[in-house]
Structure formats: structure tokens, C-alpha cells
Design an enzyme around this catalytic site. Structure first.
Site, PDB file in Angstrom:
ATOM      1  N   GLY A   4      -5.017 -20.356  42.602  1.00 50.93           N
ATOM      2  CA  GLY A   4      -4.068 -19.297  42.245  1.00 50.93           C
ATOM      3  C   GLY A   4      -3.151 -18.846  43.360  1.00 50.93           C
ATOM      4  O   GLY A   4      -2.634 -17.725  43.311  1.00 50.93           O
TER       5      GLY A   4
ATOM      6  N   ASN B 271       6.608 -25.630  35.153  1.00 51.07           N
ATOM      7  CA  ASN B 271       5.479 -26.150  35.924  1.00 51.07           C
ATOM      8  C   ASN B 271       5.936 -26.404  37.353  1.00 51.07           C
ATOM      9  O   ASN B 271       7.110 -26.684  37.600  1.00 51.07           O
ATOM     10  CB  ASN B 271       4.976 -27.468  35.320  1.00 51.07           C
ATOM     11  CG  ASN B 271       3.776 -28.019  36.061  1.00 51.07           C
ATOM     12  OD1 ASN B 271       2.870 -27.274  36.443  1.00 51.07           O
ATOM     13  ND2 ASN B 271       3.755 -29.324  36.303  1.00 51.07           N
TER      14      ASN B 271
ATOM     15  N   HIS C  91       5.043 -28.837  40.719  1.00 53.33           N
ATOM     16  CA  HIS C  91       4.320 -30.063  41.053  1.00 53.33           C
ATOM     17  C   HIS C  91       4.594 -30.407  42.527  1.00 53.33           C
ATOM     18  O   HIS C  91       5.738 -30.362  42.971  1.00 53.33           O
ATOM     19  CB  HIS C  91       4.770 -31.207  40.146  1.00 53.33           C
ATOM     20  CG  HIS C  91       4.006 -32.464  40.388  1.00 53.33           C
ATOM     21  ND1 HIS C  91       2.714 -32.650  39.915  1.00 53.33           N
ATOM     22  CD2 HIS C  91       4.321 -33.577  41.099  1.00 53.33           C
ATOM     23  CE1 HIS C  91       2.281 -33.841  40.319  1.00 53.33           C
ATOM     24  NE2 HIS C  91       3.230 -34.421  41.030  1.00 53.33           N
TER      25      HIS C  91
HETATM   26  C1  GRF Z   1      -0.316 -26.655  43.509  1.00 59.08           C
HETATM   27  O1  GRF Z   1      -0.238 -27.634  44.512  1.00 59.08           O
HETATM   28  C2  GRF Z   1       0.634 -26.947  42.387  1.00 59.08           C
HETATM   29  O2  GRF Z   1       1.819 -27.568  42.810  1.00 59.08           O
HETATM   30  C3  GRF Z   1      -0.160 -27.895  41.532  1.00 59.08           C
HETATM   31  O3  GRF Z   1      -1.487 -27.413  41.591  1.00 59.08           O
HETATM   32  C4  GRF Z   1      -1.658 -26.686  42.806  1.00 59.08           C
HETATM   33  C5  GRF Z   1      -2.136 -25.318  42.421  1.00 59.08           C
HETATM   34  O4  GRF Z   1      -2.441 -24.541  43.547  1.00 59.08           O
HETATM   35  N1  GRF Z   1       0.356 -27.969  40.191  1.00 59.08           N
HETATM   36  P1  GRF Z   1      -2.684 -22.981  43.383  1.00 59.08           P
HETATM   37  O5  GRF Z   1      -3.816 -22.838  42.363  1.00 59.08           O
HETATM   38  O6  GRF Z   1      -1.421 -22.351  42.894  1.00 59.08           O
HETATM   39  O7  GRF Z   1      -3.105 -22.510  44.742  1.00 59.08           O
END
Ligand code: GRF
Length: 215
Positions: free
Chosen positions: A26, A121, A123
């Protein structure tokens, strides 16, 4: 005394309501919470939904006084039934834009149809390179010199959909997947709130695969 007649209450703009979907740490959720608190993002988070009851990110939401909703996929007979439950929960919270922030599930039709072009989203690569899991490791193993971050609208394809914002991150000699992921994460936290603000501001259209600003 000023007459009540003809006087209007000051207009108070109601900030758009976000629904954030998480599965884990998160940190991107926290970056959105911070951007709202710092007024870099004019929105409020109506609810944080997690498919995992133990997602550490739920603590960020609770600490900020945001409603949290745990929906366990095992409680639903099909993927569609689960996605419909998420959509219904978000609609009940008055959500107008959904932000996936480390949500480790494919988004299915019921959710896509409930929020057409209204799901974002983030990524950790420059899409369309390195979709799917472990994007930072994929980039490192491929030997690219530059990777980065993409924020895109969600479609039925995996890490597909019109690109709202991207930023590049150099791969350094000696990088491991972990050191690279750390530098990418700094950029994630910077551009996700910015991309959300762009989408909320409107004046964009979708042309084929492209997210076109300025109209
Ligand atoms: C991040 O690297 C995001 O780009 C990917 O999953 C990860 C989530 O990290 N989709 P967090 O839970 O927001 O720390």
C-alpha cells in the site's frame, strides 16, 4: 442586515470520490493519501478495497480514517461474481474513479463495465515492455538501460490500455531487482497522484489506443 433574498451560499466544489484497490504493502495508496492531504490532488478516497484481510496497506487507510472493505474472493462462486461485488461496493460508496494500487488480480468485465475508462493502474515498467509480475526483474534480466513507470487506463488485457503518464528510470551498473524497484517506486509515488489529477480534470479523449489530452 443583508437580505437573504438573492444571496447564495458560497459554492463548495465536492471533490471526486476515489476507490483504491490493494492487495499488499500500500505504498502507492499512501502516496495518494499524502497527495490529497498536501492538496496536490483534489479528491477524496471514499473506500479502500482489498482482496486480502491482512494487506498491510489497510493500516494506511485506517490511520487516515478511510473506510476499508475486505472482499474475499473465496466467498464468491465465480470471478465475475467477485468483480460484481467489488463494483457494487464501490458504487455504494459513490466512487467515480477506481485506482488499482498493487491489486494483484485481473479486472474482469463486471468491474470494467461499471467503470468504463474509469479504472487506473500503475505498473513498474515502461509498458508495453515487461507486463505482468516482477517487471523490475524482467527489465534487469533483459538488460535494458532504461525502464520506468506507467499509469494507464485499465482494459481487459493484462497491463494494457491507454497510457496516461510514463516516466523513465535508468538502470545502473550493479542494480539488483530490489535497488531498481526502490528507485522506480520513488517515481511511482510521484506520478500516480499526478496521473489521477489529469484524469479527474477531464478534457481528454481516447483515440484508438491513445489517451489524448487537451479537448
Ligand atoms: C507497485 O510496484 C505497483 O507499480 C505494482 O505493484 C506494486 C504495489 O506496491 N502494480 P504498493 O503496494 O503500492 O507499495
Amino acid at each position: 442586515m443583508p437580505s437573504a433574498k438573492g444571496s447564495r451560499p458560497p459554492s463548495v466544489a465536492i471533490p471526486p470520490r476515489l476507490g483504491v484497490l490493494i492487495s499488499g504493502r500500500g505504498s502507492n495508496l499512501q502516496s495518494i493519501i499524502s497527495a490529497i492531504a498536501d492538496r496536490r490532488l483534489d479528491a477524496r478516497i471514499a473506500a479502500v478495497v482489498s482482496n486480502r484481510a491482512d494487506a498491510p496497506g489497510l493500516e494506511h487507510a485506517r490511520a487516515a480514517g478511510i473506510e476499508t472493505i475486505h472482499l474475499n474472493p473465496r466467498d464468491y462462486p465465480t470471478r465475475d461474481a467477485y468483480d460484481q461485488a467489488i463494483a457494487s461496493a464501490l458504487i455504494a460508496c459513490g466512487v467515480s474513479l477506481v485506482c488499482l494500487a498493487g491489486f494483484m488480480r485481473l479486472v474482469g468485465r463486471p468491474l470494467l463495465d461499471a467503470f468504463p475508462n474509469r479504472i487506473l493502474n500503475i505498473h513498474p515498467s515502461l509498458l508495453p515492455s515487461f507486463p505482468g509480475l516482477d517487471a523490475q526483474r524482467q527489465a534487469l534480466e533483459h538488460g535494458v538501460r532504461v525502464t520506468g513507470v506507467t499509469v494507464h487506463l485499465v482494459t481487459a488485457g493484462l497491463d494494457d490500455g491507454p497510457i496516461v503518464l510514463q516516466t523513465a528510470v535508468r538502470v545502473l551498473e550493479g542494480d539488483t531487482a530490489e535497488t531498481l524497484a526502490e528507485r522506480i517506486l520513488v517515481e511511482e509515488h510521484r506520478i500516480y497522484p499526478e496521473a489521477i489529477q489529469i484524469v479527474l480534470a477531464g478534457h481528454w479523449t481516447i483515440a484508438g489506443r491513445r489517451f489524448v489530452r487537451g479537448r
